[in-house]
Design a protein around this motif. Structure first.
Motif, short mmCIF file in Angstrom:
data_model
loop_
_atom_site.label_atom_id
_atom_site.label_comp_id
_atom_site.label_asym_id
_atom_site.label_seq_id
_atom_site.Cartn_x
_atom_site.Cartn_y
_atom_site.Cartn_z
N ASP A 1 1.54 10.53 4.49
CA ASP A 1 1.03 9.47 3.80
C ASP A 1 -0.55 9.22 3.74
O ASP A 1 -1.05 9.09 2.63
CB ASP A 1 1.20 7.98 4.73
CG ASP A 1 2.81 7.70 4.83
OD1 ASP A 1 3.43 8.29 3.94
OD2 ASP A 1 2.89 7.04 5.88
N ARG B 1 -3.51 -3.06 -6.91
CA ARG B 1 -3.54 -4.17 -5.77
C ARG B 1 -4.77 -4.81 -5.83
O ARG B 1 -4.84 -6.15 -5.53
CB ARG B 1 -3.24 -3.42 -4.66
CG ARG B 1 -1.78 -2.98 -4.27
CD ARG B 1 -1.61 -2.75 -2.87
NE ARG B 1 -2.27 -1.43 -2.36
CZ ARG B 1 -2.07 -0.29 -2.69
NH1 ARG B 1 -1.21 -0.07 -3.21
NH2 ARG B 1 -3.05 0.56 -2.24
N ASP C 1 -6.67 2.04 2.45
CA ASP C 1 -7.14 1.15 1.40
C ASP C 1 -8.66 0.19 1.77
O ASP C 1 -9.00 -0.42 1.14
CB ASP C 1 -6.13 -0.02 1.06
CG ASP C 1 -5.19 0.79 0.13
OD1 ASP C 1 -5.53 1.84 -0.34
OD2 ASP C 1 -3.87 0.17 -0.07
N LEU D 1 0.16 11.51 -8.84
CA LEU D 1 1.09 11.44 -7.46
C LEU D 1 2.28 12.14 -7.81
O LEU D 1 3.14 11.71 -8.43
CB LEU D 1 1.00 10.04 -6.80
CG LEU D 1 1.69 10.09 -5.47
CD1 LEU D 1 1.17 10.85 -4.45
CD2 LEU D 1 1.84 8.74 -4.75
N MET E 1 2.76 2.28 -2.16
CA MET E 1 2.92 2.38 -3.61
C MET E 1 1.66 2.98 -4.21
O MET E 1 0.65 2.67 -3.77
CB MET E 1 3.43 1.27 -4.37
CG MET E 1 4.74 0.72 -4.17
SD MET E 1 6.27 1.97 -4.56
CE MET E 1 6.22 1.86 -6.40
N LYS E 2 1.81 3.92 -5.09
CA LYS E 2 0.81 4.44 -5.64
C LYS E 2 -0.06 3.32 -6.53
O LYS E 2 0.94 2.51 -7.09
CB LYS E 2 0.88 5.53 -6.73
CG LYS E 2 -0.29 6.08 -7.41
CD LYS E 2 0.25 7.17 -8.24
CE LYS E 2 -1.15 7.97 -9.00
NZ LYS E 2 -1.17 7.39 -10.26
N GLY E 3 -1.39 2.87 -6.58
CA GLY E 3 -1.58 1.89 -7.13
C GLY E 3 -2.85 1.01 -6.59
O GLY E 3 -2.30 -0.18 -6.56
N SER E 4 -3.92 1.60 -5.80
CA SER E 4 -4.58 0.54 -5.29
C SER E 4 -5.28 -0.28 -6.38
O SER E 4 -5.58 -1.27 -6.15
CB SER E 4 -5.81 1.34 -4.63
OG SER E 4 -6.34 2.46 -5.40
N GLN F 1 -1.23 3.53 5.68
CA GLN F 1 -0.96 3.26 4.37
C GLN F 1 -1.89 2.26 4.03
O GLN F 1 -2.64 2.50 2.96
CB GLN F 1 0.45 2.62 3.86
CG GLN F 1 1.69 3.45 4.28
CD GLN F 1 1.88 4.54 3.36
OE1 GLN F 1 1.00 4.52 2.30
NE2 GLN F 1 2.93 5.25 3.17
N GLU G 1 -6.02 9.13 -3.28
CA GLU G 1 -6.29 7.65 -3.97
C GLU G 1 -7.68 7.24 -3.96
O GLU G 1 -8.56 6.77 -4.93
CB GLU G 1 -5.10 6.50 -3.41
CG GLU G 1 -4.85 5.58 -4.36
CD GLU G 1 -3.82 4.84 -4.28
OE1 GLU G 1 -3.20 4.76 -3.17
OE2 GLU G 1 -3.26 4.16 -5.07
N PRO H 1 0.73 -1.21 -0.10
CA PRO H 1 -0.02 -0.01 0.01
C PRO H 1 0.74 1.23 0.17
O PRO H 1 0.31 2.36 -0.23
CB PRO H 1 -0.90 -0.27 1.43
CG PRO H 1 -0.79 -1.62 1.59
CD PRO H 1 0.63 -1.88 0.98
N LYS I 1 -3.00 9.14 0.29
CA LYS I 1 -3.89 7.95 0.39
C LYS I 1 -5.23 8.21 0.34
O LYS I 1 -6.03 7.82 -0.54
CB LYS I 1 -3.54 7.04 1.75
CG LYS I 1 -2.18 6.29 1.78
CD LYS I 1 -2.00 5.29 0.74
CE LYS I 1 -2.91 4.27 0.68
NZ LYS I 1 -2.48 3.12 -0.29
#
Lengths: 362, 423
Positions: free
Chosen positions: B142, A286, A316, B161, A280-283, A312, B149, A278, B146
């Motif tokens: 963070d 994942r 999510d 980002l 990293m950018k990119g939910s 982090q 996102e 988590p 997040k």
């Protein structure tokens, strides 16, 4: 520089030629090539009851436990320590380590995106690190030395991937807890001898009894789950963990480093394009990975063990929850405060979840 | 994409937050006509901007206004939104309850940052202007990246980002510059404008003018007694004005602060002070009784860590490079020693008696290694008073404990400084 703190603890058990690391994104091949043994540090038995005012009390319990473990002078201290830019809590631990502990400390500016520029930048950072390691280290880092380290780590990765894959079999030879324990043993002392011992244990287990007969098939997802107790509770409740998405689980061993004459670029590529955590950018990526796991393993549910105060992964959860709800996949969130075993309440919730998976309503 | 009044549906349901902004806009507009103060101008402008974002009069970019170079947004005629500033306004308007409940419903853990939970709850309740794109930064924390996102997924828009390196090396500068260029190109496309860095010239001129004015204001705050900005007004001014960096309004706001300071000084109307404080980190966005308490006793916040003008002026001939340099020179970036050294310098430069840190409870970024800052400050004779509470949620402001803490420190300061606290 900040004036040295009078509270700095002297350690007389500095372990020579060892480099401590904490985040799965640490490219351990570089210290290996410099003649260091890269050892993964843990928070030992978990958080002590007393509070140390030096570290913020509402912060990641894993980070706090690691700080306590080493600042209390109970364990050995690696001669050198490396931190990567992984999360706010880890950055602050880096600050505290520099202020209150004796190891020499390195910091790697690890990007949170995986663009070509980010890869190039990380390659430059790694090359700079190798150069600084070459001074005063057991060995100078050479291209050949680094390639050797990369080959060695790739071999280990391939072996552990095989272990994790075995969980998908309906009647696999070992349960998840077995692999979880062996991974941690190896990361704490990643030598050929330890790997050989685990390999022979694995080979003998192939002839032994079947460990995972039946049980509801679930995927375990978490950031840092060192607690064997929680896993034991899941297995005792009849859950068969067929795959994981955990920092030091299958994710840690995903993807090899290309064995080329430009090892820094190859390392940067692997570490930024591997199965992301988590940080990293990119939910979306994942979630796509989780979908793939659900399909490949025919898992019936997902258990998320949420490390308390982990921003982090915390952010999510709504995405994960909505995604799994839309797919009709049962989902359980269990909070982990880095304490061994979990409370009775946790056990009850896990048991209820297992029961629900065994006897789905409607 | 159609923007502007024609794009609006006549039957659009007005969200509560937009109504609040309209009330602020009208009331502060009237107040500004009457008092011409920086504060009313600032609130009127922020509210005006929010209304424009709701009406979608141009593409809306959600960003981190206190990190991202706002000159880029203004140069391209885009509308910025920073949901942290809006969360602050919602908190000031006593609207946090429903937002936090909504955040709980979507499954956000309660130990994550309240500011971000309020924003996510507000988005879930359709209380925020819709973005066309999100541009976040990995720095300061963070949680912000997040949250963005999550927002990108919620609104189904792109999320960029900006990965901020933590080292000031030529490689880091290059890495940041390349990313800024990519984002600039993306924003040019969104604005329907050709890719031409020339559009940054004017906002950079405004930014530099504002920087010079801000420095003069900060310089005046070193005086004894230091001008009073009630209710931690210095923090509010700094934090909210970041949204306007690169506009003439930002300069005008600081000019009005400067003029008010001059007037007060000339009239001998600067209230006397007893103890001088440096303020670290965040500040409550609701009405917190600690400020009247301090003011009543002559305690004066003479500088805030966030009001420190750490940067060099931007170079219009190398806009992206100078923006990148400014970002890398942020004193919060990198090891905590950098922040600690800055705090020590400010404490000395502003001749403070003690330092107050407002520890927003879920903020690991700022609280995680506070002890290192404390060690340095206290080693140099500056006491650090750490007040733990929530910046946005008034139900998590332990009034009695904070009052007792302040009283205790007040007595200590009286003894140590040989001065009486009450004026």
């Amino acid at each position: 520089m900040v004036e040295e703190s009078p509270m700095k603890m002297p350690h007389d058990t500095l372990l020579p030629h060892t480099m401590g690391w904490l985040c799965s994104y640490t490219p351990v091949e570089v210290p290996l090539a410099a003649g260091y043994l890269p050892v993964r540090l843990s928070g030992g038995e978990g958080l002590p009851r007393r509070r140390d005012p030096r570290i913020y009390h509402l912060m990641c319990p894993f980070v706090r436990a690691v700080f306590h473990e080493y600042v209390d002078n109970t364990g050995f201290l690696p001669q050198r320590m490396v931190f990567v830019r992984c999360c706010d809590a880890m950055l602050r631990l880096y600050d505290l380590w520099r202020a209150y502990l004796d190891s020499r400390v390195d910091f790697l500016d690890l990007p949170k995106i995986s663009s070509p520029q980010a890869v190039r930048y990380l390659a430059q950072v790694l090359e700079g690190w190798a150069l600084s390691l070459s001074q005063g280290s057991p060995r100078k880092v050479t291209t050949d030395g680094l390639l050797n380290a990369i080959r060695g780590m790739n071999r280990a990765r391939a072996f552990f991937r095989e272990l994790f894959r075995s969980l998908r079999r309906p009647r696999g030879p070992v349960p998840y807890s077995w692999i979880h324990a062996r991974v941690r043993q190896w990361l704490a002392r990643p030598t050929d001898a330890v790997l050989s011992r685990i390999r022979s244990e694995w080979e003998s287990s192939q002839q032994g009894s079947v460990a995972s007969a039946g049980g509801a098939r679930v995927i375990l997802t978490s950031t840092m789950l060192d607690q064997a107790g929680l896993i034991r509770i899941m297995e005792e409740a009849g859950l068969h963990i067929v795959a994981d998405d955990e920092c030091l689980g299958a994710r840690h061993f995903d993807q090899d480093v290309r064995e080329t004459r430009d090892p820094y670029m190859a390392l940067a590529e692997r570490y930024l394009s591997r199965w992301p955590c988590p940080r990293m950018k990119g939910s979306r990526e994942r979630l796509a990975m989780l979908d793939r796991l659900l399909e490949e393993t025919a898992a019936e549910g997902v258990v998320l063990v949420q490390l308390k105060f982990c921003d982090q992964s915390g952010f999510d959860i709504p995405l994960l929850k909505a995604h799994l709800q839309a797919r009709g996949v049962p989902f359980l969130v269990v909070e982990n405060d880095y304490g061994e075993g979990g409370s009775g309440q946790v056990r009850t919730r896990i048991e209820a979840f297992a029961e629900m998976l065994h006897q789905p309503w409607g | 994409m159609v923007h502007g009044a024609q794009a609006r549906r006549p039957s659009r349901k007005i969200p509560t937050f937009e109504r609040i902004l309209r009330i602020i806009h009208t009331s502060q507009g009237l107040a500004f006509k009457k008092d011409g103060s920086a504060r009313s101008l600032l609130f009127r402008e922020i509210a005006r901007l929010g209304i424009k974002a709701f009406e979608h009069r141009a593409p809306v970019v959600w960003t981190t206004t206190y990190v991202f170079p706002m000159e880029m947004i203004w140069g391209l005629g885009l509308i910025p939104v920073d949901f942290e500033i809006y969360a602050g306004l919602l908190s000031a308007a006593n609207q946090t309850g429903p937002m936090l409940k909504a955040a709980d419903r979507v499954g956000l853990p309660q130990d994550t940052c309240t500011v971000h939970r309020i924003a996510i709850g507000a988005a879930h309740l359709d209380q925020l202007p819709k973005p066309d794109i999100l541009v976040s930064t990995t720095h300061y924390c963070d949680g912000k990246a997040k949250s963005n996102e999550f927002m990108a997924s919620h609104y189904g828009v792109d999320y960029l980002l900006l990965d901020m390196p933590m080292e000031e090396t030529p490689a880091a500068l290059d890495y940041l510059k390349v990313q800024l260029r990519e984002i600039f190109e993306r924003l040019c496309r969104l604005a329907g404008r050709p890719v031409d860095e020339g559009v940054l010239e004017e906002p950079i001129r405004h930014f530099n003018e504002m920087t010079r004015t801000m420095r003069r204001v900060n310089e005046m705050r070193k005086e004894i007694p230091s001008p009073l900005l009630p209710n931690n007004g210095g923090f509010t001014l700094t934090f909210m004005t970041t949204m306007l960096y690169g506009t003439p309004q930002a300069t005008e706001i600081y000019r009005r602060v400067e003029a008010a300071f001059h007037e007060e000084r000339a009239a001998g109307a600067v209230p006397p002070e007893t103890f001088r404080f440096l303020w670290l980190m965040a500040s409550p966005t609701y009405s917190a009784p600690l400020f009247p308490w301090l003011e009543k006793r002559g305690g004066r916040i003479v500088m805030e860590e966030l009001s420190h003008c750490y940067w060099e002026e931007l170079d219009p001939s190398r806009p992206l490079e100078s923006m990148a340099r400014r970002m890398l020179s942020n004193t919060f970036l990198g090891p905590v020693e950098r922040r600690a050294r800055t705090a020590l310098k400010l404490a000395r430069d502003y001749g403070v008696d003690a330092v107050i840190n407002f520890a927003h409870l879920p903020c690991r970024q700022s609280n995680g290694a506070l002890q290192v800052i404390r060690d340095l400050l206290e080693g140099q004779g500056f006491r650090l008073i750490n007040l733990e509470a929530d910046v946005s949620d008034p139900s998590n402001f332990p009034e009695d404990r904070i009052r007792d803490q302040l009283l205790t420190y007040w007595e200590i300061l009286e003894k140590e400084k040989g001065r009486k606290g009450k004026v």
